[in-house]
Design an enzyme around this catalytic site. Sequence first.
Site, PDB file in Angstrom:
ATOM      1  N   GLU A   6      47.035 114.522  -9.399  1.00  0.00           N
ATOM      2  CA  GLU A   6      46.981 113.266  -8.342  1.00  0.00           C
ATOM      3  C   GLU A   6      46.057 112.370  -8.890  1.00  0.00           C
ATOM      4  OE1 GLU A   6      47.141 110.836  -5.658  1.00  0.00           O
ATOM      5  OE2 GLU A   6      48.197 112.602  -5.514  1.00  0.00           O
ATOM      6  N   GLN A   7      46.472 111.010  -8.773  1.00  0.00           N
ATOM      7  CA  GLN A   7      45.796 109.976  -9.121  1.00  0.00           C
ATOM      8  C   GLN A   7      44.411 109.557  -8.492  1.00  0.00           C
ATOM      9  OE1 GLN A   7      47.832 106.305  -9.182  1.00  0.00           O
ATOM     10  NE2 GLN A   7      48.469 106.293  -7.022  1.00  0.00           N
ATOM     11  N   SER A   8      44.245 110.216  -7.322  1.00  0.00           N
ATOM     12  CA  SER A   8      43.243 109.814  -6.378  1.00  0.00           C
ATOM     13  C   SER A   8      42.494 111.096  -5.650  1.00  0.00           C
ATOM     14  CB  SER A   8      43.708 108.632  -5.588  1.00  0.00           C
ATOM     15  OG  SER A   8      42.378 108.395  -4.427  1.00  0.00           O
ATOM     16  N   HIS A  11      60.725 125.735  33.419  1.00  0.00           N
ATOM     17  CA  HIS A  11      60.662 124.736  34.499  1.00  0.00           C
ATOM     18  C   HIS A  11      59.015 124.653  34.937  1.00  0.00           C
ATOM     19  CE1 HIS A  11      61.439 122.154  38.094  1.00  0.00           C
ATOM     20  NE2 HIS A  11      60.268 123.054  38.816  1.00  0.00           N
ATOM     21  N   GLY A  33      48.706 114.166  -0.197  1.00  0.00           N
ATOM     22  CA  GLY A  33      49.730 113.286  -0.202  1.00  0.00           C
ATOM     23  C   GLY A  33      49.666 112.450   1.004  1.00  0.00           C
ATOM     24  N   ALA A  59      41.373 110.585  -2.901  1.00  0.00           N
ATOM     25  CA  ALA A  59      41.292 110.236  -1.426  1.00  0.00           C
ATOM     26  C   ALA A  59      42.886 110.500  -1.100  1.00  0.00           C
ATOM     27  CB  ALA A  59      41.129 108.718  -1.455  1.00  0.00           C
TER      28      ALA A  59
END
Length: 460
Positions: A35-37, A441, A43, A39
Amino acid sequence: MDDMHFDLVVIGFGKGGKTLAAALGRLGKRVAMIEQSAAMYGGTCINIGCVPTKSLVHHAEHPGAGTAPERHRKAVEATRALTAALRGKNFAMLDTIDTVTVITGKATFLDPKTVRVAAGEDVLRVTADTIVINTGAVPTVAAIPGLRESTRLLTSTDLIDLDHLPKRLAILGGGYVGVEFASTYAQFGSAVTVLDSASRIMPREDEDIAEAATGILRGAGVEFVSDAQITGVRDIDNGVEITYELAGETHTLAADEVLAATGRKPATEGLGLDRAGVRTTENGAVEVDEFLRTSQPHIFAIGDVNGGPQFTYISLDDYRIVADQLVGVGKRSTKDRRFVPYTVFMSPALSRVGLTERQAVERGLPVKVQEKAIADIAAMPRSKIVGETRGLMKFVVDRETDLILGATLLSVDSQELINLVTLAMRHDVTATELRDSVYTHPSSTEAFNEVLGTPPVRTA
């Protein structure tokens, strides 16, 4: 450059990828999640997509005490806290599996089986028997003179994290993203104007549905400028000025911020797909077959990056298909999907599945349309209890087979109701069976008893 080898490398921490990584990790496979970040652990959905936007919708619909800017600030703070907690849980979900390694850095293919991961000066080279591309999609910004240069330009990612409430918000685009943000920020107290080149919002919906949605949004204070050809954007003192052509005349609109809600594109830039021998489509999506394999049989693409419907639940189903290829019987495919619903979280929410009336008629199907305004449905007291009687329910039914061809629900709880309708359609439950079922109901579901029992408003 250090080297590592894995059974599976997943590029991107989105829904399908993280679920696949966890599933195979629990089976003892050596898995790398890239994962590039930090943060973005978890995802798009939990960080800049579904969760934060729907959190803001909820807070806009249920305002607390204080001024409009104060309520907005509290909503943003609560949303940040929520996404941070979910981000931590998502990281822990993988980090606690012994055979799964989370690597934070930018991934680039060097060849079909080798990926370079860079984080500052640190570089790692990983190889894998199987690679899954799960990089998602990013907002697009239209090529309007001055728009990209404007300091007042916002994407959806920017807007949900904006500390202050725009007094005047201009939204470029009347599609689903534009409509959702228009509804939310009008409720927060912004003066919202939607400019769209189309003649009406949500062009994929039937005209009566779009008209009803427009009426609700206008009632909330949203202004619409349709058939507008935007010719330029420029920053002015304390704001931005948008110039557009309408009916041969030039007009200007001043705003504090401008949201580009003109679509999203697959996030493939910088991946080096050419070096991997992975083909892309004309629209820039990674080309896949029905089993989500790319032009390289050991490389898969799942989620928004493969050009399919951009929904988190489609990414999850993509995971099921790839998992079946890797550790299952290899039969599940995208062709198994019947009737995929979606929801636009305006207030109230608009949900649809199957064919519109227009689509059914164009196909020459024997159609009857059963439709009723929510305010007129006596068998739906829940709408009156919660004070949300706006909208309508519309069913498109085959006159000969009594099967439901499609349904559009613009109503309270529609995001839940549409799943029941979808299940009925997938299993060929007739409109009569859905009408005559016994429901709790007071609930929104029991509206089906009445709507599907009314005489058709139109037949074809």
